[in-house]
Scaffold this active site. Sequence first.
Site, mmCIF file in Angstrom:
data_model
loop_
_atom_site.group_PDB
_atom_site.id
_atom_site.type_symbol
_atom_site.label_atom_id
_atom_site.label_comp_id
_atom_site.label_asym_id
_atom_site.label_seq_id
_atom_site.Cartn_x
_atom_site.Cartn_y
_atom_site.Cartn_z
ATOM 1 N N LYS A 107 -15.058 7.680 -4.163
ATOM 2 C CA LYS A 107 -16.313 7.936 -3.448
ATOM 3 C C LYS A 107 -16.962 9.233 -3.920
ATOM 4 O O LYS A 107 -18.176 9.295 -4.141
ATOM 5 C CB LYS A 107 -16.042 7.984 -1.939
ATOM 6 C CG LYS A 107 -15.676 6.641 -1.343
ATOM 7 C CD LYS A 107 -15.028 6.786 0.033
ATOM 8 C CE LYS A 107 -14.404 5.462 0.451
ATOM 9 N NZ LYS A 107 -13.410 5.611 1.519
ATOM 10 N N THR B 68 -9.011 6.213 -2.344
ATOM 11 C CA THR B 68 -10.389 5.768 -2.558
ATOM 12 C C THR B 68 -11.376 6.903 -2.331
ATOM 13 O O THR B 68 -12.514 6.817 -2.770
ATOM 14 C CB THR B 68 -10.751 4.581 -1.641
ATOM 15 O OG1 THR B 68 -10.480 4.927 -0.277
ATOM 16 C CG2 THR B 68 -9.965 3.330 -2.026
ATOM 17 N N LYS C 89 -9.178 13.664 4.174
ATOM 18 C CA LYS C 89 -8.258 12.524 4.179
ATOM 19 C C LYS C 89 -7.251 12.735 5.299
ATOM 20 O O LYS C 89 -7.184 13.817 5.892
ATOM 21 C CB LYS C 89 -7.555 12.353 2.837
ATOM 22 C CG LYS C 89 -6.859 13.597 2.322
ATOM 23 C CD LYS C 89 -6.254 13.366 0.944
ATOM 24 C CE LYS C 89 -7.322 13.319 -0.126
ATOM 25 N NZ LYS C 89 -7.291 12.081 -0.900
ATOM 26 N N ARG C 90 -6.471 11.712 5.582
ATOM 27 C CA ARG C 90 -5.425 11.820 6.603
ATOM 28 C C ARG C 90 -4.500 12.997 6.283
ATOM 29 O O ARG C 90 -4.197 13.266 5.122
ATOM 30 C CB ARG C 90 -4.644 10.504 6.625
ATOM 31 C CG ARG C 90 -3.534 10.406 7.632
ATOM 32 C CD ARG C 90 -3.087 8.962 7.763
ATOM 33 N NE ARG C 90 -2.792 8.366 6.465
ATOM 34 C CZ ARG C 90 -1.575 8.335 5.913
ATOM 35 N NH1 ARG C 90 -0.557 8.898 6.535
ATOM 36 N NH2 ARG C 90 -1.381 7.752 4.753
ATOM 37 N N LYS D 68 0.027 14.446 0.859
ATOM 38 C CA LYS D 68 -1.352 14.658 0.407
ATOM 39 C C LYS D 68 -1.628 16.141 0.136
ATOM 40 O O LYS D 68 -2.632 16.491 -0.462
ATOM 41 C CB LYS D 68 -2.333 14.087 1.431
ATOM 42 C CG LYS D 68 -2.244 12.560 1.538
ATOM 43 C CD LYS D 68 -3.206 12.007 2.578
ATOM 44 C CE LYS D 68 -3.016 10.514 2.799
ATOM 45 N NZ LYS D 68 -3.494 9.691 1.673
ATOM 46 N N HIS E 216 0.805 -1.230 0.000
ATOM 47 C CA HIS E 216 0.000 0.000 0.000
ATOM 48 C C HIS E 216 0.836 1.278 0.000
ATOM 49 O O HIS E 216 0.273 2.354 0.175
ATOM 50 C CB HIS E 216 -0.918 0.036 1.225
ATOM 51 C CG HIS E 216 -2.120 -0.845 1.112
ATOM 52 N ND1 HIS E 216 -3.281 -0.457 0.479
ATOM 53 C CD2 HIS E 216 -2.348 -2.101 1.553
ATOM 54 C CE1 HIS E 216 -4.163 -1.428 0.540
ATOM 55 N NE2 HIS E 216 -3.625 -2.446 1.182
#
Length: 804
Positions: free
Chosen positions: A655, A651, A543-544, A549, A355
Amino acid sequence: MKAWTVDTFIEAIMEVRKAQSDERLENTTARELYEAISAVVNQEISQNWSKTKESYARKKPKQIYYLSMEFLIGTLLKSNLLHHNLLDISNEAIMQLGFDPDEIYRQEHDPGLGNGGLGRLAACFLDSMASLRYPGHGYGIRYRYGLFEQRMINGYQTELPDYWLENPYPWETRKKEEAIEIAFGGEVHMHKRTNGKLEFTYTNTEKILAVPYDIPVVGYQNKVVNTLRLWSAEPTTTEDELKSEAYYYQLEHQHSFEQISGFLYPDDSSIEGKQLRLKQQYFLVAASLKNIIRDYKKTIRHSLKFLPEQVVIQINDTHPSLAIPELVRILVDEEGFGWNEAWRITTRVFAYTNHTIMSEALEKWPVDMIKKFLPRLYMIIEEINERFCQGIWFDHPELRGKIPDMAVIADNQIHMARLAIIGSFSVNGVAKLHTEILKTREMKDFCSLYPHRFNNKTNGISHRRWLVMINPRLSNLISETISPLWINRPRELTHLLRHTNEPSILEKLDQIKQQNKEELANFIHKLTGILVDEKSIFDVQIKRLHEYKRQLLNIFHVIYLYNELKDNPHLDITPRTFIFAAKAAPSYYFAKEVIKLINTVATVVNGDKSLQGKLKVVFLENYNVSLAEKIIPAADLSEQISTAGKEASGTGNMKMMMNGALTIGTLDGANIEIKNLINRSNIFIFGLKAEEVYDYYHNGEYRANEVYQNDERIHQILDQLKDGLVGNQEFKDICFHILSTNDPYFTLKDFDAYVETQQLVDQAYRNRKKWLAKSLINIAHSGKFSSDHTIQEYATGIWKIKKM
């Protein structure tokens, strides 16, 4: 099975309430009604659960066991009602009883069993296995406390305990009679048997019980119920031992071992935290393997040499990879197999999902720690490593120079990803780009050694939860437009492509999105007191919180827009609401500073009346599955802006796409596959490509300071952080970090392209018809990213299992 009506459902609730309490139904609280409905649903589940288990025992299919440190399953009452075709009946019954359905469903606390995408993926996979009638089960840990409950105090993240088990959890069943004893530490003794084989015995070990709690995994309207088994750590201490003179020692011993299932991801910035994580990982795999083998012996009744024909174990990231040497230990020490046969069985049972692309994130354990807590496992890992390195030396001389970079034990560390690759028959990435990077860069040498092991399985999401359940208006519109068959065959969403130019469909789509935005706006106001413009663009990044990110890039864009509007109050921009939600790891200082920055910018922007409501910034605290379910149906723009080559898949992009949001993103992870499906004109792509990022790392030609000096916008923003125009010099560390580390995630480098692309978003949103057509195109292609499709690929390509 019972044919339910609203009246019979109410009758069943009343029967449960009578059994629970003598009070009249009108005195029932929301919590009590939630518990009563859960009990009614559990009665439905239990019949199918028993029948599913009986079917597996009778037919003896090959089964998949999914090992994961996280299962972010979210709340289950609504999901279980939906899967039994009872959700509409339940909603009507609740209203007839004088309650708001949402109030009842809110009584359920999100289980603290996961953190982010890894755990949510595992939950979606279990959902799809059951819904597709595959015999598949999950194994995890029943953490008493989740990651943490996030609260904002003066804009700073504050961590509170997430005790999600404060109230009884209605979906779990404790199975103390199936508890398994696990041993840590001690000494290993080697003896030679009379037949010449070696025998290993252990002394002075510390033992703990793994007690299983089973949660049903309900298939969608198909009567299949698989199992998620979670292990709870409990002492082996007897009452007599507790009464003995060693009472205080036993009490301390009991407490230390109960901590194994105490917290999701204990802080590993200390030695004690690292040790606890290691114990958690071994606890999970040791209990799960003993359980799998016990069930195999009871059901199959054949030698364990046939184990690969009946069992496949998928390890979700490296956390459960100690299962590989543990299975070897069981086969050699307890079952009497020789090494070669034990290794042959092991490498035909395990499959490994990677991952992460970032090599620095690949898990490693100090040799001394493994030796101390798992001495026999260390001996086995050493043997695996020795045989592997010798194999390279003699059979692959071209790779001899690579042995230090491939060895399981190197630099006094045990490299878990290398162990997982060596001990598995399949290694898969989770998006095409991710897998390609693994094969050609990060794991290139292993790929040359085992070319047939590496494969791609792009992640997926459960469309039942992430569309049918959380966005019923949109789900109903789709069913009215193309028939409800898409719920069982999500790829049939492509039939929506015939309707992208139908004004009536686009108008209904617009109305649904607006209603969802109004509901989210009301929720935001109730939670934060912030009034947001329901007609504005809802620009969402949830998100985290991590540097790669790039929430920082997003908030820099907000600051840029704020500066533009201060210079020109009449600037023609489409009003926009920026919505953030994220947790930062407790010890991740930089990430927590970014959260504080977002909240500070929100205070400045939201309090500035001169902006005339054109900008609003909202940070929603305590991000979890339930919060995502509220935000996603209302999103207009999905922020997927990670540094190219850093996000394995993502993901959240799937969504929001499935709910009609358009994506702004880099060519990273599954964004690439989304773009290839929907055409570049229906997604907003910007920034460096993965190979360009890699080239900059390799040749060292990027200079962040030059961007700072040459781009007036960047210069102004960083100076505002440094000089205190935003937050009283609180953020000079962010400025210093970016420039002193040469902007390792290319936030400054991609800023110009990001701003330009955001301007295209602004212009595109003004043409509602075209925007809505793009939205419908995104929805139409999102069935490709259903986890049903992903699980079908795993089942046929890796697991070789059949539907029941």
